[in-house]
Scaffold this motif. Structure first.
Motif, PDB file in Angstrom:
ATOM      1  N   UNK A 101       0.836  -1.204   0.000  1.00 29.77           N
ATOM      2  CA  UNK A 101       0.000   0.000   0.000  1.00 29.77           C
ATOM      3  C   UNK A 101       0.872   1.257   0.000  1.00 29.77           C
ATOM      4  N   UNK A 102       1.930   1.236   0.830  1.00 29.70           N
ATOM      5  CA  UNK A 102       2.840   2.384   0.834  1.00 29.70           C
ATOM      6  C   UNK A 102       3.472   2.570  -0.538  1.00 29.70           C
ATOM      7  N   UNK A 103       3.928   1.471  -1.117  1.00 26.77           N
ATOM      8  CA  UNK A 103       4.688   1.548  -2.365  1.00 26.77           C
ATOM      9  C   UNK A 103       3.820   1.962  -3.546  1.00 26.77           C
ATOM     10  N   UNK A 104       2.602   1.481  -3.603  1.00 22.88           N
ATOM     11  CA  UNK A 104       1.769   1.697  -4.795  1.00 22.88           C
ATOM     12  C   UNK A 104       0.786   2.848  -4.648  1.00 22.88           C
ATOM     13  N   UNK A 105       0.502   3.284  -3.445  1.00 26.19           N
ATOM     14  CA  UNK A 105      -0.501   4.339  -3.286  1.00 26.19           C
ATOM     15  C   UNK A 105       0.059   5.545  -2.529  1.00 26.19           C
ATOM     16  N   UNK A 106       0.395   5.348  -1.265  1.00 27.65           N
ATOM     17  CA  UNK A 106       0.690   6.484  -0.397  1.00 27.65           C
ATOM     18  C   UNK A 106       1.932   7.249  -0.875  1.00 27.65           C
ATOM     19  N   UNK A 107       3.049   6.546  -1.021  1.00 30.11           N
ATOM     20  CA  UNK A 107       4.291   7.250  -1.355  1.00 30.11           C
ATOM     21  C   UNK A 107       4.269   7.869  -2.753  1.00 30.11           C
ATOM     22  N   UNK A 108       3.748   7.160  -3.786  1.00 30.81           N
ATOM     23  CA  UNK A 108       3.691   7.827  -5.097  1.00 30.81           C
ATOM     24  C   UNK A 108       2.845   9.098  -5.065  1.00 30.81           C
ATOM     25  N   UNK A 109       1.712   9.052  -4.352  1.00 29.61           N
ATOM     26  CA  UNK A 109       0.876  10.257  -4.276  1.00 29.61           C
ATOM     27  C   UNK A 109       1.652  11.394  -3.618  1.00 29.61           C
ATOM     28  N   UNK A 110       2.320  11.088  -2.500  1.00 27.98           N
ATOM     29  CA  UNK A 110       3.107  12.131  -1.839  1.00 27.98           C
ATOM     30  C   UNK A 110       4.187  12.655  -2.778  1.00 27.98           C
ATOM     31  N   UNK A 111       4.823  11.741  -3.499  1.00 28.22           N
ATOM     32  CA  UNK A 111       5.900  12.160  -4.407  1.00 28.22           C
ATOM     33  C   UNK A 111       5.356  13.109  -5.471  1.00 28.22           C
ATOM     34  N   UNK A 112       4.183  12.788  -6.030  1.00 28.13           N
ATOM     35  CA  UNK A 112       3.599  13.669  -7.056  1.00 28.13           C
ATOM     36  C   UNK A 112       3.383  15.066  -6.476  1.00 28.13           C
ATOM     37  N   UNK A 113       2.832  15.117  -5.271  1.00 28.31           N
ATOM     38  CA  UNK A 113       2.556  16.420  -4.664  1.00 28.31           C
ATOM     39  C   UNK A 113       3.861  17.198  -4.474  1.00 28.31           C
ATOM     40  N   UNK A 114       4.872  16.543  -3.908  1.00 34.35           N
ATOM     41  CA  UNK A 114       6.108  17.272  -3.636  1.00 34.35           C
ATOM     42  C   UNK A 114       6.870  17.626  -4.909  1.00 34.35           C
ATOM     43  N   UNK A 115       6.790  16.774  -5.919  1.00 31.30           N
ATOM     44  CA  UNK A 115       7.442  17.116  -7.193  1.00 31.30           C
ATOM     45  C   UNK A 115       6.768  18.361  -7.785  1.00 31.30           C
ATOM     46  N   UNK A 116       5.426  18.387  -7.699  1.00 33.92           N
ATOM     47  CA  UNK A 116       4.710  19.553  -8.229  1.00 33.92           C
ATOM     48  C   UNK A 116       5.150  20.829  -7.507  1.00 33.92           C
ATOM     49  N   UNK A 117       5.227  20.754  -6.167  1.00 37.65           N
ATOM     50  CA  UNK A 117       5.669  21.935  -5.413  1.00 37.65           C
ATOM     51  C   UNK A 117       7.093  22.311  -5.826  1.00 37.65           C
TER      52      UNK A 117
END
Ligand code: HEM
Lengths: 236, 250
Positions: B213-229
């Motif tokens: 769940x961390x690998x496929x959902x939580x962390x990728x979503x966080x990464x997208x947000x932080x990359x955008x910022x």
């Protein structure tokens, strides 16, 4: 970052009028901002095109390697069969190498936390921002501090026999001492090393130590974390 | 620009009503329409409309940040495809790896590409960070983007680490066992943190599910947000830091 006087804001950003971006300028270190911006290019097409080419080169390279190299797959996980050595992924082998010398609390918790905190605070210290050469002011006094720090480091590392940390520390520490300007004013160490700021030395030391530890952990550690040569039968 | 028949066709296409309805503009022949091409597009408007020529030279960045991002894109695509063949359960996860090798068409290639891109991304992100450091890219007004970068570094490492368990082979199991044992060394909270992460005291099926769940959902979503910022801040901070040598010369 704390003193307000470090910054000046250009005002005039009434968005209802002609929108302007506020530019923050550091008084002391604004060489970057004050300087002539030089030629500018439109992002479309110049950035888009370059990024597209970079993306294509990357994908081509990835596909080629993925055709030639196979991702590893070992036997089914078995909690009763401990491989020797049990290794973490390569980017954590530096940490595992540290764990070999220092107690888990130090190597596994304190050092990584210090590294992350250290990275975060880099831009909030004026020494790092001004980037003045280490030997530019009070060289004799600083030399004493440098020697004391290096000596303390070498003693601690020797007590723990952490010699894969010790060796790269010797190399960088040696270069640091070598970069000290000779009293005759003759720049034996060359302009480059002699004009590096303290942040440069610390980061370079960190990178060289981390690289050494990772390489040693990856290629030179065998059963019981003993030293093996990568070409000996124990390896891999 | 438009001399070849291909370009002429493309330009004619860009003049159609349908094209304009999608991209909100015709061909980008003037600086005004070129600006529109950037800020009139939801994906591209995160970029500045114009950039300094000096910051586009290869040695300004070696495109290391771009490569980090592109690897993230490659990983998202190959990762989504891998998810079609993967069950986060023991020992089915391991059988899925075997199926990828022997049953699924191009399954080996797919897995190779994902694993390779994962290693490359860790390398690229570290290299990018060091390169930014040596060119002084963390200096004001870029301080906070450096901090965002540190978060991205941690996310990248954690993404890679959670993915490492998923094949459920000996390599995976023992790497995660060794790694999570270190957490127990943390004073006071160590045991509890490890228990929460693994969903138990040992690396077992609960750990596999949590890492999945961390690998496929939580962390990728966080990464997208932080990359955008991260990207948006580059623009707001007034563009990239140019290496000192280039700044002095022309
Ligand atoms: C997923 C990881 C990351 C991605 C996708 C990413 C992406 C990028 C991109 C595309 C740029 C533009 C220029 C360049 O390529 O250098 C950039 C700039 C920058 N990055 Fe990252 N980055 C990542 C991680 C990091 C890390 C780990 C740090 C540092 C701790 C960092 C700090 C910065 C800073 C400060 C800039 C602005 C540099 C300047 O002003 O010259 N980034 N990043």
């Amino acid at each position: 970052m704390s003193e307000k006087t470090d910054y000046e804001a250009g005002l005039g950003s009434n968005a209802l009028k002609n929108p302007q971006r506020i530019v923050f300028i550091t008084k002391k270190t604004s060489a970057k901002v004050k300087g002539d911006v030089g030629k500018q290019l439109m992002s479309y097409p110049h950035v888009i095109l370059r990024e597209a080419i970079a993306f294509q080169l990357l994908v081509i390279a990835m596909v080629l390697v993925a055709l030639l190299w196979d991702a590893p797959l070992e036997q089914l996980a078995n909690p009763l069969l401990t491989p020797n050595p049990a290794k973490a992924p390569w980017y954590f082998l530096g940490l595992q190498e540290l764990l070999h010398y220092f107690p888990p609390l130090v190597a596994g918790i304190i050092i990584p936390t210090l590294v992350v905190v250290g990275l975060i605070v880099i831009p909030y210290f004026n020494v790092n921002i001004q980037g003045k050469p280490l030997w530019a002011t009070n060289p004799a006094g600083r030399l004493r501090v440098v020697i004391a720090t290096l000596a303390a480091l070498v003693i601690v590392l020797s007590v723990f026999r952490a010699w894969t940390v010790l060796v790269p520390t010797f190399v960088i520490g040696g270069l640091l001492l070598f970069s000290y300007p000779a009293p005759s004013g003759d720049r034996n160490s060359g302009q480059f090393l002699g004009s590096r700021p303290i942040s440069w030395w610390v980061m370079t030391w960190f990178i060289v130590v981390a690289l050494t530890l990772t390489l040693v952990g990856t290629f030179f550690r065998g059963p019981g974390w003993s030293w093996v040569w990568p070409w000996s039968s124990h390896g891999a | 620009m438009s001399t070849t028949p291909f370009n002429q066709t493309l330009d004619r296409l860009r003049d159609t009503r349908f094209w304009k309805s999608i991209f909100r503009r015709g061909p980008a022949r003037t600086n005004r329409t070129r600006s529109l091409a950037i800020f009139g597009n939801i994906f591209l408007h995160i970029l500045p409309v114009k950039v300094r020529e000096k910051s586009l030279r290869a040695r300004a960045t070696y495109y290391l940040g771009s490569f980090s991002f592109f690897l993230f894109v490659v990983l998202s695509i190959t990762g989504a495809l891998l998810m079609l063949y993967y069950h986060p359960a023991t020992p089915q996860a391991y059988r899925d790896m075997k199926d990828l090798r022997f049953v699924v068409s191009n399954g080996v290639f797919l897995r190779n590409l994902h694993r390779l891109a994962a290693q490359a991304m860790v390398l690229a992100v570290f290299w990018h960070m060091f390169h930014v450091f040596y060119r002084g890219g963390y200096r004001p007004p870029h301080e906070f983007n450096w901090v965002v970068g540190v978060v991205l570094l941690l996310l990248t490492l954690f993404l890679s680490y959670t993915g490492y368990l998923l094949p459920w082979d000996q390599l995976a199991f023992w790497a995660i066992t060794v790694g999570t044992n270190i957490i127990s060394a943390m004073p006071v909270l160590g045991k509890q943190v490890r228990f929460q992460l693994l969903g138990g005291n040992l690396v077992g099926e609960n750990a596999l599910l949590r890492f999945y769940v961390l690998h496929c959902v939580v962390l990728p979503l966080l990464a997208v947000v932080f990359i955008a910022v991260h990207f948006w801040r580059i623009q707001k901070d007034g563009g990239l830091t140019v290496p000192e040598d280039d700044e002095r010369k022309n």
